[in-house]
Structures are given as structure tokens and as C-alpha cells.
Design a protein around this motif. Structure first.
Motif, PDB file in Angstrom:
ATOM      1  N   ARG A   9      41.084  44.261  39.717  1.00 36.00           N
ATOM      2  CA  ARG A   9      40.632  42.884  40.004  1.00 36.00           C
ATOM      3  C   ARG A   9      40.265  42.392  38.748  1.00 36.00           C
ATOM      4  O   ARG A   9      39.934  40.948  38.681  1.00 36.00           O
ATOM      5  N   LEU A  10      39.942  42.716  37.547  1.00 29.94           N
ATOM      6  CA  LEU A  10      39.828  42.220  36.154  1.00 29.94           C
ATOM      7  C   LEU A  10      40.634  41.160  35.893  1.00 29.94           C
ATOM      8  O   LEU A  10      40.375  40.308  35.217  1.00 29.94           O
ATOM      9  N   ARG A  12      41.673  39.145  37.286  1.00 32.30           N
ATOM     10  CA  ARG A  12      41.250  37.927  38.321  1.00 32.30           C
ATOM     11  C   ARG A  12      40.650  37.058  37.182  1.00 32.30           C
ATOM     12  O   ARG A  12      40.675  35.603  37.392  1.00 32.30           O
ATOM     13  N   GLU A  13      40.145  37.470  36.254  1.00 29.83           N
ATOM     14  CA  GLU A  13      39.482  36.244  35.364  1.00 29.83           C
ATOM     15  C   GLU A  13      40.230  35.276  34.869  1.00 29.83           C
ATOM     16  O   GLU A  13      39.673  34.130  34.624  1.00 29.83           O
ATOM     17  N   HIS A  14      41.587  35.580  34.614  1.00 31.86           N
ATOM     18  CA  HIS A  14      42.196  34.529  33.964  1.00 31.86           C
ATOM     19  C   HIS A  14      43.372  34.045  34.936  1.00 31.86           C
ATOM     20  O   HIS A  14      44.032  32.953  34.688  1.00 31.86           O
ATOM     21  N   ALA A  15      43.232  34.467  36.186  1.00 38.85           N
ATOM     22  CA  ALA A  15      44.145  33.909  37.116  1.00 38.85           C
ATOM     23  C   ALA A  15      43.546  32.626  37.649  1.00 38.85           C
ATOM     24  O   ALA A  15      42.402  32.335  37.606  1.00 38.85           O
ATOM     25  N   GLY A  16      44.469  31.940  38.108  1.00 40.62           N
ATOM     26  CA  GLY A  16      43.895  30.604  38.808  1.00 40.62           C
ATOM     27  C   GLY A  16      43.479  30.807  39.981  1.00 40.62           C
ATOM     28  O   GLY A  16      43.209  31.872  40.521  1.00 40.62           O
TER      29      GLY A  16
END
Lengths: 356, 122
Positions: A9-10, A12-16
Motif C-alpha cells: 500500500r505504500l 499509494r503515496e504517489h498514486a493519484g
């Protein structure tokens, strides 16, 4: 496993933002006129979620009520077993004149600091009507039914501020807040007043009949608000109210109404649950009967009626009850440990242990 | 930086699980469950975070930005924050039910030891 999921899940920090979140962000201002997307998600676009959650909370409150329910119906959360005892004495004067039971009741009454007017008022002259009438500097905070004058003054100042803050959280729904935190703050106010002033001062307000009625009306309000969306707009939890300007109290339309219903629901529901658990007293009335039931169940399992009879008589003569009997069953010898798989075996051993 | 949050959530969860599995005191078991619930909250909030994002609040947008611009910009995920709210309420409900059951057990058995309430009698 948890760690690996977490590290996946980490990324996701840079995902939109996912599409759902992006849509919620964009819809909040133009369609709901709410400047608080979380509230908009909770009470607007994902209103059905919150709807189900509300009734989960309601179900939990009802089950707490059922679990903590006393044997006979009571009007208040505290202290009414005294009245019930008086009634029982009138109907059946020979029940419960066991010496140990009397002692236990005295101790319990002492602990609870009950108003004694129900049983005849031996100590009633010691307690003034309101805690404020008590002379300052009197000893024993543990005997008093309210806290000291310092705490009472602080509660007088803090409780109205807190209550207003709770309503503020709900009413200003276009800024962070909403029904859930508001309801929790309401519970805090009730508990603060209870801690400061004791049960007598809150008893007219905090009683099951009133709180349960308010809670059910809150649930009815929520159902009505959501179902009217289905009737008028064709979809559940759709907005059917006029939307006021952004940044005003009524800016959310149905979301605000839902939030207000949630305040009622959560505030009263949590208060009911907490006070039901706090006021959960052991009903001493059928103490021996209950033990009989316990032992009778175990004894009939073993199939010998005489043994169960003797065990119940021994338990009622030795005023201590099931906790010590289970202790003696575990300590009565190695044979009880070996036969611990069957409940009837352990109960017969406990009978022998307590007679010996 | 956000890795600390994930690690913290994992540690909290394991701590709660350890408490539930090893303690025999029923109150401590309920506390362990609450700990596990709180790790879920931390996880949700951390998952909602995006690098250098702001809170999803459109009141008083910073200078030179309107609310709609802010909504299209870099914000944290409001849906996951909503899930966190839901989880908190459900956690409260579950804890309330568990605690009342524990009090009833303590009243009937006069013990809080989970090992002593294993027989199904009474």
C-alpha cells in the motif's frame, strides 16, 4: 502478512486519488454546497453506508440494553432496586433474611451510596438534598455522592461550553465536524455532569424511557430523511431539500439533516450504552434461586436428583457462591482436574468440595 | 515517512493480537481488541495520505486558490477518512457489547479469568 500488505500500500503515496475520491471532491462544492468533502462523503454520496452503520450502532445499543437488563423493569439507571426490595419485603417477608445476604446488601448499599428513603432512611440525615448543600471541607469524597466543590465549579463552567461545542460541530457541517463527534461530545457532557454532581442530579434526564424515546425519534428522522430522497428524487439519500449558500448552516441540505439525526442517534445511543453498563447491578434478589438453577442444571445432567438437591442446599448455607465453588472444584483434588471435560462431573465435585 | 505509520499500524495490530491471544483476563482481551481496531484507524488514515497533500477541507482555501481548484488539486482521500469514521463507530459499538457481556460474566461467575468460564452451564 500485514506488513507485506502495508508495504504494497505504500505505493499509494504517489498514486493519484481513486476515481471515487476524486468524484467526491469535485461534487462536494457544486452539488452539495458543502466545503467539507468528508462530511459530504459520509452523509451524501456514501449515505447508504452511514445509514447501515447507524443501525448497526442501534443494534449494538439494543443488545447492550438486553444484556444489562435488570430482572424487573426500572425507570432509572440507578438505585431503583431499593424500591423493588421494599415491595418484595411486603409481598414475601420471609425471602432473603439470610444473614450473609443482608450483609452483602448493606455493603452494596454503602458502596453505591443510595438514597435510603426507599428503605426507611437510616442514613438520610447525613446526606443533604443537593451536593452543594454539603458543608465545604467535610471529609470523605468516597462517601459523598458528588465530587468536591472545585470539580463542581469546573463542571459548571465546562459543561455548557462543551454542549455548545457539540452542537457547533454538527451545525457548522461545512467545516470539519458532523454527527458522530457531536454525539460523542454530548456523551462527554452527560458523563461530566454525572461525575461532578452525582446520580441524583441527572436522574430526571438520564433515564431509559426518555433516552430510548429520543433515540428512536432520531432513528426515525434518519429513515425519513433518507427515504424521502428515494420518494422525491428517485434515489436513496438523494438531496430533496433546498441547498443554502455555501458556508451557511443549511448548506448541506439532506446531509445536514442526516448529520443532525446522527447527533441524536449517537449521543443518546452512547449515553444509553454507557449508563446501562454503569448502572448494571447484580440483582441479589434471586441469589439462592439462581444457584439452585445452576446446580440443578448440572445435577440433572449427572442424573441424580438427590445430589443436586444437597449441592444447592450446601451452596445456600455457605453464603459464598459460584466463584468460590468453581475455585474449590479446581482445588478439590486431582480427580476433579481429570474429569474436567464434563460439566456435570465438575459440578458434583464442587458440591463435595463445599460440603467438605 | 509514511512508512512509519504503516509500521506503527502493524505493530499496534500485532500487539493487540498478542494481548487477545495470551491474556486470560477478559478486560485485557477487550483492550486488545480495541488496540487492533485503533490500528485499523491508523492504517486508513495513512492510506488516505498522498505525498504533500492537504486535508480535504475546502473552507478558507489558501491564497490565490478557490475551493474548486483545491478540490482538483493534491488532497488526501476523503473516502478513506469516511471509512475511518465508520470504523470508529463500529469499534465503539463492539466494545460496548463486549464490555457489557464481560460485566455479566463477572457477576455470574465472580471471575474475569477466561479459563474459568469455559464450561457451558447456568
Amino acid at each position: 502478512m500485514v506488513l507485506t500488505i502495508g508495504y504494497l500500500r505504500l505505493l499509494r503515496e504517489h498514486a493519484g486519488l481513486p476515481a471515487v475520491a476524486r468524484q467526491a471532491m469535485e461534487v462536494a462544492l457544486p452539488q452539495w454546497k458543502l466545503s467539507e468533502p468528508v462530511n459530504e462523503v459520509v452523509y451524501g454520496t456514501r449515505g447508504f453506508d452511514t445509514f447501515g452503520e447507524t443501525f448497526l450502532l442501534l443494534a449494538a445499543v439494543i443488545s447492550v440494553i438486553l444484556i444489562t437488563r435488570p430482572r424487573e423493569p426500572r425507570r432509572g439507571y440507578f438505585g431503583e432496586e431499593a424500591a423493588g426490595r421494599r415491595e418484595r419485603e411486603e409481598v414475601d417477608p420471609h425471602s432473603g433474611h439470610d444473614r450473609d445476604q443482608e450483609q452483602a446488601r448493606e455493603a452494596e448499599k454503602e458502596e453505591a451510596g443510595e438514597p435510603d428513603d426507599a428503605v426507611g432512611g437510616v442514613r438520610s440525615h447525613r446526606r443533604p438534598e443537593t451536593p452543594d448543600a454539603e458543608p465545604v471541607g467535610s471529609p470523605a469524597p468516597e462517601r459523598a455522592h458528588a465530587m468536591s466543590v472545585v470539580v463542581r465549579t469546573a463542571v459548571r463552567v465546562a459543561a455548557p461550553v462543551l454542549a455548545i461545542a457539540g452542537f457547533y460541530l454538527v451545525a457548522w457541517g461545512y467545516s470539519p465536524g458532523g454527527g458522530f463527534p457531536g454525539g460523542a461530545v454530548m456523551l462527554g457532557v452527560a458523563l461530566l455532569v454525572y461525575a461532578g454532581f452525582g446520580r441524583q442530579r441527572i436522574a430526571p434526564v438520564i433515564r431509559p424511557g426518555l433516552l430510548e424515546a429520543i433515540e428512536m425519534s432520531g432513528a426515525g428522522l434518519i429513515i425519513a430523511a433518507e427515504a424521502l430522497g428515494l420518494l422525491l428524487k428517485g434515489s436513496f439519500s438523494a438531496n430533496w431539500l433546498h441547498l443554502a449558500q455555501t458556508g451557511t448552516i443549511l448548506s448541506g441540505g439532506v446531509a445536514q439533516l442526516f448529520s443532525f439525526g446522527e447527533l441524536i442517534e449517537v449521543g443518546t445511543g452512547l449515553t444509553i450504552a454507557v449508563f446501562a453498563v454503569l448502572g448494571m447491578s447484580h440483582d441479589w434478589t434471586p441469589d439462592d434461586g439462581e444457584d439452585q438453577d445452576d446446580r440443578g442444571g448440572g445435577g440433572s445432567g449427572s442424573g441424580s436428583g438427590s445430589e443436586s438437591g444437597s449441592s444447592s442446599s450446601s451452596s445456600s448455607s455457605s453464603g459464598s457462591s459460584s466463584g468460590t465453588s468453581s475455585g474449590s472444584s479446581s482445588g478439590s483434588g486431582p480427580d476433579s482436574g481429570s474429569s474436567s471435560s464434563s460439566s456435570s462431573g465438575s459440578s458434583s465435585h464442587s458440591a463435595s468440595g463445599s460440603t467438605a | 515517512m509514511i512508512a512509519v505509520n504503516y509500521l506503527g499500524a502493524a505493530v499496534l495490530f500485532c500487539l493487540g493480537l498478542y494481548t487477545v491471544l495470551t491474556r486470560r483476563n477478559l478486560i485485557k482481551m477487550v483492550m486488545g481488541l480495541s488496540l487492533m481496531e485503533s490500528s485499523t484507524y491508523l492504517l486508513f488514515i495513512s492510506m488516505a495520505y498522498r505525498a504533500r497533500s492537504t486535508a480535504p477541507v475546502l473552507v478558507n482555501p489558501p491564497k490565490g486558490q478557490s475551493g474548486t481548484q483545491l478540490a482538483a488539486g493534491n488532497v488526501a482521500d476523503p473516502v478513506l477518512q469516511n471509512f475511518c469514521l465508520t470504523a470508529i463507530v463500529i469499534g465503539v459499538a463492539v466494545t460496548a457489547v463486549f464490555l457489557s457481556v464481560v460485566v455479566r460474566i463477572a457477576q455470574h461467575r465472580r471471575t474475569l479469568d477466561a479459563d474459568e468460564v469455559r464450561e457451558l452451564r447456568g
